[in-house]
Design a protein around this motif. Structure first.
Motif, PDB file in Angstrom:
ATOM      1  N   UNK A   1       0.848  -1.192   0.000  1.00 55.91           N
ATOM      2  CA  UNK A   1       0.000   0.000   0.000  1.00 55.91           C
ATOM      3  C   UNK A   1       0.878   1.234   0.000  1.00 55.91           C
ATOM      4  N   UNK A   2       0.308   2.329  -0.460  1.00 55.06           N
ATOM      5  CA  UNK A   2       1.017   3.591  -0.522  1.00 55.06           C
ATOM      6  C   UNK A   2       0.940   4.314   0.818  1.00 55.06           C
ATOM      7  N   UNK A   3       1.906   5.180   1.102  1.00 53.92           N
ATOM      8  CA  UNK A   3       1.882   5.893   2.378  1.00 53.92           C
ATOM      9  C   UNK A   3       0.816   6.978   2.421  1.00 53.92           C
ATOM     10  N   UNK A   4       0.298   7.388   1.273  1.00 57.21           N
ATOM     11  CA  UNK A   4      -0.730   8.427   1.197  1.00 57.21           C
ATOM     12  C   UNK A   4      -1.718   8.059   0.107  1.00 57.21           C
ATOM     13  N   UNK A   5      -2.765   8.844  -0.026  1.00 55.41           N
ATOM     14  CA  UNK A   5      -3.807   8.589  -1.018  1.00 55.41           C
ATOM     15  C   UNK A   5      -3.219   8.627  -2.428  1.00 55.41           C
ATOM     16  N   UNK A   6      -3.484   7.600  -3.196  1.00 55.33           N
ATOM     17  CA  UNK A   6      -2.937   7.510  -4.551  1.00 55.33           C
ATOM     18  C   UNK A   6      -3.422   8.653  -5.424  1.00 55.33           C
ATOM     19  N   UNK A   7      -4.688   9.023  -5.289  1.00 56.44           N
ATOM     20  CA  UNK A   7      -5.223  10.104  -6.102  1.00 56.44           C
ATOM     21  C   UNK A   7      -4.523  11.424  -5.796  1.00 56.44           C
ATOM     22  N   UNK A   8      -4.238  11.689  -4.516  1.00 54.32           N
ATOM     23  CA  UNK A   8      -3.560  12.933  -4.146  1.00 54.32           C
ATOM     24  C   UNK A   8      -2.138  12.962  -4.687  1.00 54.32           C
ATOM     25  N   UNK A   9      -1.474  11.831  -4.619  1.00 53.59           N
ATOM     26  CA  UNK A   9      -0.107  11.763  -5.161  1.00 53.59           C
ATOM     27  C   UNK A   9      -0.135  12.028  -6.661  1.00 53.59           C
ATOM     28  N   UNK A  10      -1.093  11.413  -7.372  1.00 53.83           N
ATOM     29  CA  UNK A  10      -1.187  11.613  -8.816  1.00 53.83           C
ATOM     30  C   UNK A  10      -1.538  13.059  -9.158  1.00 53.83           C
ATOM     31  N   UNK A  11      -2.372  13.685  -8.343  1.00 53.39           N
ATOM     32  CA  UNK A  11      -2.710  15.092  -8.585  1.00 53.39           C
ATOM     33  C   UNK A  11      -1.476  15.975  -8.462  1.00 53.39           C
ATOM     34  N   UNK A  12      -0.633  15.679  -7.475  1.00 49.75           N
ATOM     35  CA  UNK A  12       0.602  16.456  -7.318  1.00 49.75           C
ATOM     36  C   UNK A  12       1.535  16.235  -8.512  1.00 49.75           C
TER      37      UNK A  12
END
Length: 379
Positions: A80-91
C-alpha cells in the motif's frame, strides 16, 4: 547564563544549516526530508511524500525529491502507498503542468513516477488519468521543437520511452475496454495533426500500445464494438503524405490483422505493390485494409466504421483525411477499387475524389448508398 543560551542557539542554528533537524511547521519541503530519502529508502520516501503533500509552494528541487521518493517507494515490495494515490497523482500532474515551454527532465520524472504508481490500486480517476495522458502526449508528441544537439535528442528519446512505460502501466492498472477506447482516441487525434513529426511518433506509440493491449488477458480489441472506429481512423494513415507515417501505420495494421487472422482462421496477408505506379500503393493499401476488416466486422462494428469514415470525409482536416474517409466508404460499397483502377494519374484520381466530396458537402448527386449515411438536413 546568557552565554550558555547563546551557545545552545548557535548549535541549533548549525544543525538546521546541515539539515540535521527539520521544522515541524508545514510549508516548503525541507532538505532534511530529501536527505531522509537517501538514508532510509522506505521510511524516508514515505516522509518525503507526506512533507510534499502538506506543502503549499514547492520548487524544482522539492519536485525532484518528491518524484524520486514516489519512484523509490513504489520500487519496493510495499502493498500500500503511504498516502492517497489520487492525491499523489494530482501532485504529479501539477508538476507536469510546470513543463509547458519546453520538454524537461522533470516531465520525464513525472511519467516515470506515474508508471510506478500504476502498480497500486485502485485505478486513477478517469478525469485525472485523461488529464495526465493528454498533457504528456501534447508535450512529447507535439511540444516545442527539440534542439538538434545530442542532449536534446537524448531527452526526446528518453521522454518517448517514459511515455511508453507510463501508458503500459496505465493499461495494466485498468485493462478495461472503456479505458482502452479513451486512450486510443487520444492517440488517434495525433495521427491527423498538420505536423509530420507528431504523426510519425503517434503511429509508433499506437503500435506499442496496441501490442501491450493485445497481451492483456481478456482484452481483445477486435471483439469490441468500437473496433470499426479504430480501423476507419487508422486506415486514413495508410494514405498519409509522409512515408514514415504510412510505414508505421502498416505495422499497426499488421498487428490488427494478426488478431483477425487468429479469429477468422486466416493464414497470411500481404500488402500489394505497384512498381509502375507507386502513387497507387498507399491508396490500394487503404482500400485493402477497409475491405479485409469490413468483411469480418459485426453489424455494430461495421456501423462504427461507417460513422468514423463519414466523419473523416466531412471533416476539415488534411486532404488525405477527407480522401481516405471517402475511400473507406467506397470500399464498403465495393466501388473504391474500380475507381482506382480506371485512373492512370494521381491527379485524375484526386479530381474525382474532390468532386465526390464537394457533392457530399453540397448535397448534390451522391451515390444513394453514401447518401443514406449522410446526416439529414434537420440534423
Amino acid at each position: 547564563m546568557a552565554e550558555k543560551h547563546l551557545k545552545i542557539l548557535q548549535r541549533l542554528r548549525a544543525l538546521f544549516k546541515r539539515a540535521k533537524v527539520a521544522p515541524r511547521a508545514g510549508g516548503e519541503v525541507q532538505p532534511a526530508a530529501a536527505a531522509a530519502c537517501r538514508r532510509r529508502p522506505k521510511r524516508g520516501a514515505a516522509e518525503c511524500i507526506a512533507h510534499f503533500l502538506a506543502a503549499k509552494d514547492t520548487g524544482p528541487r522539492q519536485d525532484r525529491a518528491f518524484l524520486q521518493a514516489v519512484r523509490g517507494f513504489c520500487h519496493g515490495r510495499e502493498r500500500s502507498l503511504p498516502s492517497c494515490k489520487q492525491r499523489i497523482a494530482e501532485k504529479i500532474r501539477d508538476i507536469m503542468h510546470k513543463s509547458f515551454l519546453a520538454l524537461e527532465a522533470r516531465l520525464v520524472g513525472c511519467m516515470e513516477a506515474v508508471a510506478e504508481l500504476s502498480k497500486f490500486h485502485p485505478p486513477l480517476r478517469t478525469d485525472l488519468r485523461q488529464s495526465i495522458v493528454a498533457w504528456a502526449l501534447g508535450m512529447v508528441l507535439g511540444g516545442p521543437p527539440i534542439q538538434a544537439d545530442p542532449a536534446g535528442q537524448a531527452l526526446q528519446q528518453k521522454a518517448e520511452e517514459a511515455l511508453r512505460r507510463m501508458l503500459r502501466g496505465l493499461i495494466r492498472e485498468d485493462p478495461s475496454a472503456g479505458h482502452l477506447d479513451t486512450l486510443l482516441d487520444q492517440l488517434l487525434y495525433w495521427l491527423r495533426v498538420s505536423w509530420p513529426a507528431p504523426r510519425a511518433r503517434a503511429a509508433a506509440l499506437l503500435r506499442d500500445v496496441l501490442l501491450d493491449a493485445c497481451k492483456m488477458p481478456g482484452l481483445n480489441i477486435s471483439s469490441q464494438h468500437t473496433f470499426g472506429h479504430v480501423v476507419a481512423k487508422l486506415s486514413v494513415s495508410l494514405a498519409d503524405p509522409e512515408a514514415e507515417v504510412r510505414e508505421k501505420a502498416r505495422e499497426v495494421f499488421g498487428q490488427l490483422m494478426q488478431l483477425q487472422q487468429k479469429k477468422q482462421g486466416r493464414s497470411q496477408f500481404t500488402w500489394e505493390e505497384d512498381p509502375e505506379r507507386p502513387w497507387r500503393e498507399s491508396y490500394a493499401h487503404l482500400i485493402t485494409a477497409a475491405e479485409v476488416f469490413g468483411g469480418h466486422l459485426s453489424a455494430r462494428q461495421r456501423l462504427s466504421l461507417q460513422e468514423a469514415a463519414l466523419e473523416d470525409a466531412l471533416s476539415l482536416d488534411g486532404r488525405w483525411v477527407r480522401e481516405g474517409g471517402l475511400l473507406v466508404l467506397l470500399s464498403l460499397l465495393g466501388q473504391a477499387r474500380a475507381l482506382l483502377e480506371e485512373e492512370e494519374e494521381i491527379e485524375d484520381l484526386r479530381s474525382n475524389l474532390s468532386a465526390l466530396l464537394y457533392n457530399m458537402w453540397r448535397g448534390r448527386e451522391v451515390p444513394p448508398e453514401i447518401a443514406a449515411l449522410l446526416p439529414s438536413s434537420d440534423e
